[in-house]
Design an enzyme around this catalytic site. Structure first.
Site, PDB file in Angstrom:
ATOM      1  N   ASP A 183       0.808  -1.213   0.000  1.00 52.42           N
ATOM      2  CA  ASP A 183       0.000   0.000   0.000  1.00 52.42           C
ATOM      3  C   ASP A 183       0.844   1.267   0.000  1.00 52.42           C
ATOM      4  O   ASP A 183       0.327   2.365  -0.240  1.00 52.42           O
ATOM      5  CB  ASP A 183      -0.859   0.032   1.275  1.00 52.42           C
TER       6      ASP A 183
HETATM    7  C1  BGC Z   1       0.205   1.341   6.329  1.00 48.95           C
HETATM    8  C2  BGC Z   1      -0.154   0.150   5.502  1.00 48.95           C
HETATM    9  C3  BGC Z   1      -1.621   0.165   5.284  1.00 48.95           C
HETATM   10  C4  BGC Z   1      -2.058   1.504   4.702  1.00 48.95           C
HETATM   11  C5  BGC Z   1      -3.538   1.589   4.407  1.00 48.95           C
HETATM   12  C6  BGC Z   1      -0.350   2.602   5.755  1.00 48.95           C
HETATM   13  O1  BGC Z   1      -0.096   3.671   6.591  1.00 48.95           O
HETATM   14  O2  BGC Z   1       1.608   1.411   6.408  1.00 48.95           O
HETATM   15  O3  BGC Z   1       0.296  -1.030   6.131  1.00 48.95           O
HETATM   16  O4  BGC Z   1      -1.939  -0.868   4.401  1.00 48.95           O
HETATM   17  O5  BGC Z   1      -1.715   2.514   5.579  1.00 48.95           O
HETATM   18  O6  BGC Z   1      -4.307   1.657   5.558  1.00 48.95           O
HETATM   19  C1  NOJ Z   2      -1.839  -3.767   5.447  1.00 49.30           C
HETATM   20  C2  NOJ Z   2      -3.004  -3.783   4.511  1.00 49.30           C
HETATM   21  O1  NOJ Z   2      -4.168  -4.173   5.201  1.00 49.30           O
HETATM   22  C3  NOJ Z   2      -2.737  -4.711   3.349  1.00 49.30           C
HETATM   23  O2  NOJ Z   2      -3.811  -4.660   2.441  1.00 49.30           O
HETATM   24  C4  NOJ Z   2      -1.449  -4.366   2.664  1.00 49.30           C
HETATM   25  O3  NOJ Z   2      -1.207  -5.327   1.645  1.00 49.30           O
HETATM   26  C5  NOJ Z   2      -0.300  -4.340   3.652  1.00 49.30           C
HETATM   27  N1  NOJ Z   2      -0.615  -3.460   4.751  1.00 49.30           N
HETATM   28  C6  NOJ Z   2       1.000  -3.899   2.998  1.00 49.30           C
HETATM   29  O4  NOJ Z   2       0.978  -2.560   2.675  1.00 49.30           O
END
Ligand code: BGC
Ligand code: NOJ
Length: 799
Positions: free
Chosen positions: A470
């Site tokens: 993400d």
């Molecule tokens: C986090 C991710 C997460 C994304 C969306 C980011 O701040 O590092 O792990 O998937 O937010 O919520």
């Molecule tokens: C947490 C999110 O819930 C997931 O969808 C994502 O793949 C990982 N973070 C990595 O960014």
């Protein structure tokens, strides 16, 4: 079992597995909600509090001026004995002081919208005891976000009703709500409170409420401010005597026309019915037994017997339990997810499914249809949907270009488990529009096609807002503080591409081709296979960096995750997915890539996501470089994708490496270093601080993570090697050569398989012989046996 209340961080449990849920810490902190932690919060909880974890389902004992709590908190009076046992769907917290023992069982029974609390008091001394027991919960005014912010209104809306031993919380019931909550006890009370300040005193904390300290309830009625519920019971115990009382925290909905029995008097009949179900101890005992039976049933589908007790503890209970919790909660409510942020993730829920489909295939089926129903006609997807409405959540956006492909994974794993090919014929809407439907099979086709229709300049898949990672926001270019990295796309028509999605496309594309062939869609299969062949060539040409797979191409067509880069030279995700797709296995590139992973990404606590970590914000990369080095997506050990490397190692037959990576992040093996690791040594955390971090080895974000499903999938199917296949169980263990053997009981499509693997030649992989009920099989596929049958499967590994 926890024997010191001062855990390195609150160690929690989740109660409930249907519609009523509670989160409970080892010192009785936490809250309850119905279905949706944001929109239907029943009791209040303050995240970000000081001290941490203050507020919960508290009990107080007052005996001759001495006040204590069985869970140590909130009073924090030192106890002679403290113990918290977290179990499957229940927790038991016990405190003992001066030979008086108080044991509280917390559970959410099956089929009930309530939490039961059984308080068992035992006088272990030889004198008669007379003391007071106080209960306490604080109501939340339903919408947890509004409750924590809209004080100008909320301080005037709170309403309660009291009848006998039951305190009803009915805020907003007078207007549009047709639900209320209640807290009751199966005894007459000496007093009660429903107004927080009357109970506590204006300037006290939960540790020293006036009513408890003075041993005198105020019999307060809340009008606005903060409604609570507290009971006061007087208890007498003879030497050796034991007495139990049952508290019930319930939630009911009332049909719109039947809300009141008189002006301002709520219809209590549904609550009274619920209360009757837990009036006596026998009923509580029975519900507890039923809950245990339910969990025994779920867990019995896969059980391993192995010399390592840590492995057994994880695989046989806690890992599978965590899979169910992630299925229920997605990423919504934990000690790191406040319950007001996120709904159900499209990619998350599809992946969570692979960890529990064997336990509850019918619910998996329903989940697949729910997820697919939010898909767009062009195959794209909302990134999230809301559990209460099951509709896509616009605010979180779309165009995460990996999202659609995960639907192929979940559907395939469902069919492998169940053999239910009929699911492909299910008519499923696009974007929840009932007038626009297509078969689930067509939805999978759209997922596949979405990649084909969104290729970039090198012929690799466009990344969109991000892929699995993400935080790899290659089209975002954000310079504005606070702007969302995930939903902002400042460079329209972005051309950034993802090698990760390319690997994923080959892997799940081939699954799609298999499915097409099996249902006779041969033309589709041939077409899809051609796209996959083309993608393989593109990966060979643009996806290989020399020592490992490239991660992506940025907005300017420059490599991301290449030796050419100054930082972030190598990333874990594309290594995992390209090799899982079989790329480079026959020509040595896969081995090379995995050696690079070992050399550059592996560390004492697991495999970090990228290396070197980013040491400054790089606008063209986005959120990944916003994190300090070693945390989260910037070189943290993102446990979720460690299993991809384990699987890759098993595909190369390297059982030692797969096992070593598995063991490194497997919670029971970390118990010894709990002071460093911090989070629960029984569940996976999303992230452990990586080697570049200030404190390597310290975990965060426990419980709600795709790590649970991926690790169970990896250990059960790729290391222990029992993989559901369309036509049976495929047996292909890849283990350390030193393992002598193990046993697995697997229930599969109605039959039971008692599988015994032995390793007389000390190999890592290679099945020499399989006997099914004594007869030798030609291949390592154990066929589907008759429903109800029990079958022995002897697996002999060897050269
Ligand atoms: C986090 C991710 C997460 C994304 C969306 C980011 O701040 O590092 O792990 O998937 O937010 O919520
Ligand atoms: C947490 C999110 O819930 C997931 O969808 C994502 O793949 C990982 N973070 C990595 O960014």
């Amino acid at each position: 079992m926890i024997t010191d209340p001062r855990t390195p961080y609150p160690w929690i449990n989740f109660l409930g597995c249907e519609e009523f849920f509670s989160i409970l810490t080892n010192t009785a902190g936490g809250y309850s909600f119905y279905k949706d932690a944001r929109l239907r919060r029943i009791t209040r909880y303050r995240y970000n509090n000081v001290p941490v974890d203050d507020g919960g389902k508290y009990f107080y004992i007052h005996e001759n001026g001495t006040v204590w709590s069985p869970g140590w908190k909130p009073v924090r009076r030192e106890l002679d004995r403290y113990e918290c046992r977290h179990g499957m769907g229940y927790s038991v917290i016990t405190g003992e002081l001066d030979q008086l023992e108080a044991e509280v069982l917390y559970m959410v029974p099956l089929g009930v919208h309530a939490e039961v609390q059984r308080v068992r008091l035992t006088n272990k001394s030889d004198r008669r005891r007379s003391f007071s027991l106080f209960s306490f919960v604080e109501w939340c005014l339903w919408d947890a976000l509004d409750d924590a912010s809209n004080f100008q209104r909320n301080f005037s809306t709170g309403q309660v009703e009291i009848a006998g031993s039951t305190i009803y919380h009915k805020t907003e019931y007078r207007e549009r709500r047709d639900h209320y909550a209640f807290y009751t006890v199966n005894q007459e009370v000496a007093g009660y409170d429903s107004d927080r300040e009357a109970f506590l005193g204006m300037y006290n904390g939960f540790d020293a409420p006036d009513a408890v300290m003075e041993c005198r309830s105020r019999n307060s009625h809340a009008h606005g401010w903060s409604p609570i519920a507290s009971h006061h019971l007087r208890i007498e115990l003879d030497p050796g005597e034991e007495k139990s009382v049952v508290f019930l925290l319930g939630y009911v909905e009332v049909p719109a026309g039947e809300k009141f029995t008189a002006r301002q008097v709520i219809n209590k009949a549904p609550a009274e019915q619920l209360i009757k179900r837990f009036e006596d101890l026998g009923q509580v005992e029975a519900a507890f037994g039923e809950l245990g039976g339910f969990w025994d049933g779920l867990l019995s589908v896969f059980q391993v017997e192995h010399p390592e007790k840590e492995l057994m503890r994880s695989v046989n209970s806690w890992n599978q339990y965590q899979c169910m919790v992630t299925f229920n909660f997605s990423r919504s409510a934990s000690f790191f997810e406040s319950g007001i942020g996120r709904g159900m993730g499209f990619r998350d829920s599809n992946q969570d499914l692979i960890g529990f489909v064997h336990q509850v295939p019918e619910r998996a089926r329903e989940r697949i249809i729910d997820i697919a129903s939010t898909q767009f006609e062009d195959g794209g997807a909302y990134h999230q949907y809301q559990p209460l409405t099951k509709k896509g959540n616009d605010a979180v956006g779309s165009n995460f270009n990996d999202d659609p492909l995960w639907l192929i994974l979940s559907t395939d794993e469902y069919i492998r488990e169940t053999g239910d090919w009929g699911i492909l014929d299910e008519q499923v809407p696009f974007d929840n529009d009932e007038s626009n439907k297509a078969s689930l099979f067509k939805h999978l086709g759209r997922s596949f096609q979405h990649v084909v229709n969104n290729l970039g300049p090198h012929g690799l898949p466009l990344i969109g807002r991000a892929d699995w990672n993400d935080c790899l926001n290659l089209n975002c270019f954000s310079e504005t503080p606070g702007e969302s990295f995930q939903t902002t796309e400042n460079r329209e028509g972005g051309v950034a591409e993802s090698v990760f999605i390319a690997g994923m496309f080959v892997l799940y594309g081939e699954v799609y081709v298999d499915i097409c062939r099996r249902i006779g869609e041969n033309r589709k299969a041939v077409e899809a296979a051609a796209h996959i062949a083309a993608m393989r060539e593109v990966i060979d040409k643009h996806g290989w960096d020399g020592e490992w797979f490239v991660r992506a191409y940025d907005h300017f067509g420059e490599k991301v995750g290449s030796n050419e880069c100054e930082e972030g030279k190598i990333f874990i995700e594309s290594q995992g997915f390209c090799i899982m797709a079989g790329i480079g296995i026959n020509d040595g590139r896969a081995r090379k890539a995995l050696d690079s992973v070992k050399e550059r990404l592996d560390c004492e606590f697991g495999i970090v996501l990228n290396n070197p970590a980013f040491t400054r914000y790089i606008v063209k990369y986005g959120e990944i470089s916003s994190y300090p080095e070693g945390y989260k997506e910037n070189a943290g050990i993102f446990c979720h994708n460690n299993p991809w490397i384990m699987i890759a190692e098993t595909l190369l037959g390297n059982g030692e490496a797969a096992w070593e990576y598995f063991r490194k992040i497997c919670p029971p093996y970390l118990e010894e270093i709990s002071d460093l690791h911090k989070t629960e040594p029984y569940v996976y955390a999303q992230m452990i601080a990586g080697k570049d971090a200030h404190k390597p080895g310290e975990a965060k974000n426990s419980w709600l993570t795709g790590t649970a499903a991926w690790n169970f999938y990896t250990i059960s199917q790729f290391i222990l090697g029992i993989r559901p296949h369309y036509d049976g169980l495929l047996i292909h263990p890849v283990i350390p050569a030193s393992w002598k053997g193990y046993k697995v009981t697997r229930k599969f499509r109605g039959a039971t398989y008692l599988i015994e693997v032995s390793n007389p030649d000390g190999v890592s992989s290679g099945v020499k012989e399989i006997l099914l009920n004594g007869s030798r099989l030609q291949a390592n596929l154990v066929p589907v046996c008759d429903p109800g049958s029990t079958n022995t499967v002897e697996v002999i590994l060897g050269k």
